[in-house]
Design a protein around this motif. Structure first.
Motif, mmCIF file in Angstrom:
data_model
loop_
_atom_site.group_PDB
_atom_site.id
_atom_site.type_symbol
_atom_site.label_atom_id
_atom_site.label_comp_id
_atom_site.label_asym_id
_atom_site.label_seq_id
_atom_site.Cartn_x
_atom_site.Cartn_y
_atom_site.Cartn_z
ATOM 1 N N LEU A 146 0.853 -0.993 -0.091
ATOM 2 C CA LEU A 146 0.018 0.039 -0.021
ATOM 3 C C LEU A 146 0.842 1.065 -0.054
ATOM 4 O O LEU A 146 0.483 2.257 -0.687
ATOM 5 N N HIS A 147 1.848 1.368 1.043
ATOM 6 C CA HIS A 147 2.849 2.531 0.914
ATOM 7 C C HIS A 147 3.395 2.604 -0.139
ATOM 8 O O HIS A 147 4.062 3.708 -0.582
ATOM 9 N N ALA A 148 3.842 1.693 -1.020
ATOM 10 C CA ALA A 148 4.413 1.676 -2.339
ATOM 11 C C ALA A 148 3.568 2.287 -3.426
ATOM 12 O O ALA A 148 4.213 2.712 -4.397
ATOM 13 N N VAL A 149 2.592 2.391 -3.488
ATOM 14 C CA VAL A 149 1.296 2.859 -4.443
ATOM 15 C C VAL A 149 2.063 4.379 -4.632
ATOM 16 O O VAL A 149 1.751 5.282 -3.971
ATOM 17 N N ASP A 150 2.044 4.562 -6.208
ATOM 18 C CA ASP A 150 2.170 6.031 -6.395
ATOM 19 C C ASP A 150 0.705 6.790 -6.523
ATOM 20 O O ASP A 150 -0.166 6.328 -7.409
ATOM 21 N N ALA A 151 0.407 7.749 -5.594
ATOM 22 C CA ALA A 151 -0.730 8.152 -5.562
ATOM 23 C C ALA A 151 -1.218 9.137 -6.852
ATOM 24 O O ALA A 151 -2.286 8.637 -7.212
ATOM 25 N N ASP A 152 -0.210 9.613 -7.238
ATOM 26 C CA ASP A 152 -0.587 10.498 -8.628
ATOM 27 C C ASP A 152 -1.031 9.325 -9.868
ATOM 28 O O ASP A 152 -1.894 9.588 -10.771
ATOM 29 N N ALA A 153 -0.234 8.186 -9.987
ATOM 30 C CA ALA A 153 -0.485 7.302 -10.996
ATOM 31 C C ALA A 153 -1.846 6.582 -10.897
ATOM 32 O O ALA A 153 -2.567 6.184 -11.789
ATOM 33 N N GLY A 155 -4.556 8.093 -9.762
ATOM 34 C CA GLY A 155 -5.433 9.243 -9.660
ATOM 35 C C GLY A 155 -5.847 9.895 -8.262
ATOM 36 O O GLY A 155 -6.777 10.503 -7.859
ATOM 37 N N LEU A 156 -4.948 9.620 -7.187
ATOM 38 C CA LEU A 156 -5.076 10.033 -6.029
ATOM 39 C C LEU A 156 -4.021 11.121 -5.431
ATOM 40 O O LEU A 156 -3.886 11.417 -4.208
ATOM 41 N N GLY A 157 -3.800 11.928 -6.480
ATOM 42 C CA GLY A 157 -2.600 12.835 -6.146
ATOM 43 C C GLY A 157 -3.345 14.032 -5.325
ATOM 44 O O GLY A 157 -2.464 14.711 -4.745
ATOM 45 N N THR A 158 -4.513 14.128 -5.388
ATOM 46 C CA THR A 158 -5.039 15.337 -4.321
ATOM 47 C C THR A 158 -5.808 14.760 -3.230
ATOM 48 O O THR A 158 -6.618 15.537 -2.836
ATOM 49 N N PHE A 159 -5.580 13.335 -2.759
ATOM 50 C CA PHE A 159 -6.142 12.879 -1.833
ATOM 51 C C PHE A 159 -5.690 13.181 -0.280
ATOM 52 O O PHE A 159 -6.382 13.177 0.536
ATOM 53 N N ARG A 211 11.497 15.207 15.006
ATOM 54 C CA ARG A 211 10.432 14.362 14.252
ATOM 55 C C ARG A 211 11.319 13.482 13.313
ATOM 56 O O ARG A 211 12.177 13.556 12.799
ATOM 57 N N PRO A 212 10.295 12.253 12.873
ATOM 58 C CA PRO A 212 10.726 11.401 11.681
ATOM 59 C C PRO A 212 11.022 12.380 10.428
ATOM 60 O O PRO A 212 10.262 13.366 10.156
ATOM 61 N N ARG A 213 11.902 11.720 9.739
ATOM 62 C CA ARG A 213 11.923 12.328 8.262
ATOM 63 C C ARG A 213 10.587 12.495 7.635
ATOM 64 O O ARG A 213 9.934 11.476 7.723
ATOM 65 N N ASP A 214 10.287 13.741 6.976
ATOM 66 C CA ASP A 214 9.088 13.760 6.374
ATOM 67 C C ASP A 214 9.037 12.921 5.258
ATOM 68 O O ASP A 214 9.983 12.795 4.247
ATOM 69 N N ARG A 215 7.782 12.104 5.323
ATOM 70 C CA ARG A 215 7.651 11.016 4.031
ATOM 71 C C ARG A 215 6.094 11.069 3.744
ATOM 72 O O ARG A 215 5.273 11.599 4.323
ATOM 73 N N ALA A 216 5.747 10.592 2.466
ATOM 74 C CA ALA A 216 4.359 11.052 1.935
ATOM 75 C C ALA A 216 4.284 9.585 1.240
ATOM 76 O O ALA A 216 4.710 9.238 0.298
ATOM 77 N N ALA A 217 2.924 8.937 1.649
ATOM 78 C CA ALA A 217 2.423 7.637 0.974
ATOM 79 C C ALA A 217 0.853 7.639 1.471
ATOM 80 O O ALA A 217 0.371 8.423 2.212
ATOM 81 N N LEU A 218 0.268 6.931 0.445
ATOM 82 C CA LEU A 218 -1.217 6.303 0.826
ATOM 83 C C LEU A 218 -1.084 5.780 1.950
ATOM 84 O O LEU A 218 -0.312 4.704 2.170
#
Length: 416
Positions: A146-153, A155-159, A211-218
């Motif tokens: 799940l965390h490896a999914v490309d949100a933009d790819a 259609g969830l780039g604006t999620f 804080r932990p290094r900032d990361r972004a994933a679904l």
């Protein structure tokens, strides 16, 4: 299991809507309600041909929170993941109805996923220690996917926002906790009160350098064993349920939620009365099966994190996990404080609600214990750096920039 309908729906109106918009579902329908999905009422629909489907809807009446019960968001992420080759097992999204005139509130329809829902994360129903271990590994593997999914790819780039997750969480929970603490008992007038060590906790979590290094994933938002559907006979996940809290956020938050039983079990080792130990253990079901060595085949937290790192491949969560678990525990204490506020306002009165309400104090104490541990680690690290630096200077060598110096610099968002 699905059974008696507790929140009634207009079956005829639903059948009329389905016949027009989802013709694959053959009417008439047999409708039952699941016991889970209390936040958003969830129903099993059995079609005329015997095929089963699931309906999830917003609850009736005035909603107390605008942020909760987002069935539209659930549908959006399930639809995106099911329509792209992500490898993330989700039900097939069929239809979203935002018209409240059909059955009273917005709802969506999805396929039924058969298999095992295991409510106890110690998995007493596992056939062997080896299967228990394999089931847990399957849960970890699925989370990494799940965390490896490309949100933009998909259609969830604006999620959701792609950075600053924990900073936003901290601002949100500060405001919520302040409001909850001021709630007064309807009869006695006594305030719920602030969480123990509240300012100290916020001070620790508010230190951006720590804080932990900032990361972004679904992220799922509530990833845990009983929100998964396992294959009936194989050790693999065939469905992830309850996406109400999903967003773009820090993957550590999902990991911390999955690991919570390992850390809350510590409360069972506290002495009688220490930090409200008895109340905590009863209220949050601190599970004795998660004490070290108690359950054959159950992995420990370090093993779970090693599995995740192997599956993720791109990063290792272990160095930052202590911070994330401390924050997750603080968040859980704040949720229980909210239940205490509803009990005080007589908006909740069940014995279960009172038990969870009583857990807000000991959980905050546990969060503080975890924070102090992290502070101790940081102190020892600085002492080692000073010692190493002194040894280098005594040899006449230039001191290299330490890891701690680098962490104070501007943090970049690392997209998984």
């Amino acid at each position: 299991m699905a059974g008696r309908i507790r929140h009634q729906i207009d079956t005829k109106a639903l059948e009329d809507y389905i016949s027009k918009h989802v013709p694959e579902i053959q009417i008439p329908l047999d409708v039952k309600q699941f016991g889970f999905g209390q936040s958003n009422p969830t129903y099993q629909l059995t079609a005329a041909d015997g095929q089963r489907y699931v309906l999830r809807k917003k609850p009736p009446g005035k909603l107390l929170s605008k942020a909760a019960h987002k069935v539209e968001r659930e549908y959006r992420i399930i639809a995106a993941l099911s329509r792209h080759p992500t490898g993330v097992p989700v039900p097939r999204a069929l239809c979203l109805c935002e018209d409240p005139s059909v059955i009273g509130t917005p709802f969506y329809l999805m396929s039924f996923v058969g298999g095992r829902i295991i409510e106890d994360p110690c998995m007493p129903s596992a056939s062997s220690p080896a299967e228990r271990s394999a089931l847990w590994r399957a849960a970890v593997r699925t989370l990494a996917r799940l965390h490896a999914v490309d949100a933009d790819a998909v259609g969830l780039g604006t999620f959701g926002q792609k950075g600053g997750f924990y900073a936003r969480q901290l601002r949100t929970w500060r405001g919520i906790c302040d409001a909850q603490a001021g709630t007064r008992d309807a009869e006695t007038g006594a305030a719920v009160g602030a969480l123990p060590h509240f300012e100290g906790l916020l001070g620790f979590f508010g230190d951006a350098a720590g804080r932990p290094r900032d990361r972004a994933a679904l992220i799922h938002g509530d990833y845990k064993i009983d929100n998964l559907v396992f294959h009936a006979t194989e050790a693999r996940v065939v469905g992830i349920l309850d996406w109400e809290m999903s967003t773009v956020g820090h993957p550590l938050s999902d990991l911390a939620n999955l690991l919570q039983p390992f850390y809350s079990a510590e409360m069972l080792t506290w002495k009688a009365g220490e930090n409200g130990a008895a109340a905590a253990a009863e209220a949050v079901a601190a599970h004795p099966g998660f004490l070290p060595g108690a359950t054959p085949g159950l992995p420990d937290a370090d093993t779970v994190l090693r599995w995740y790192a192997e599956e993720a491949g791109t990063w290792d969560p272990r160095p930052e996990m202590g911070w994330a678990v401390a924050f997750s525990t603080f968040r859980l204490s704040a949720i229980c404080q909210g239940i205490a506020a509803r009990v005080a306002a007589r908006q909740a009165s069940s014995e279960s609600a009172r038990r969870y309400a009583a857990a807000n104090v000991p959980l905050a104490e546990l969060a503080w214990v975890l924070v102090q541990r992290e502070q101790g680690k940081k102190k020892k690290k600085k002492q080692r750096q000073v010692k190493d630096g002194g040894e280098e200077e005594s040899k006449g060598l230039p001191r290299e920039e330490g890891e701690g110096d680098k962490e104070g610099s501007t943090t970049a968002v690392a997209k998984l």
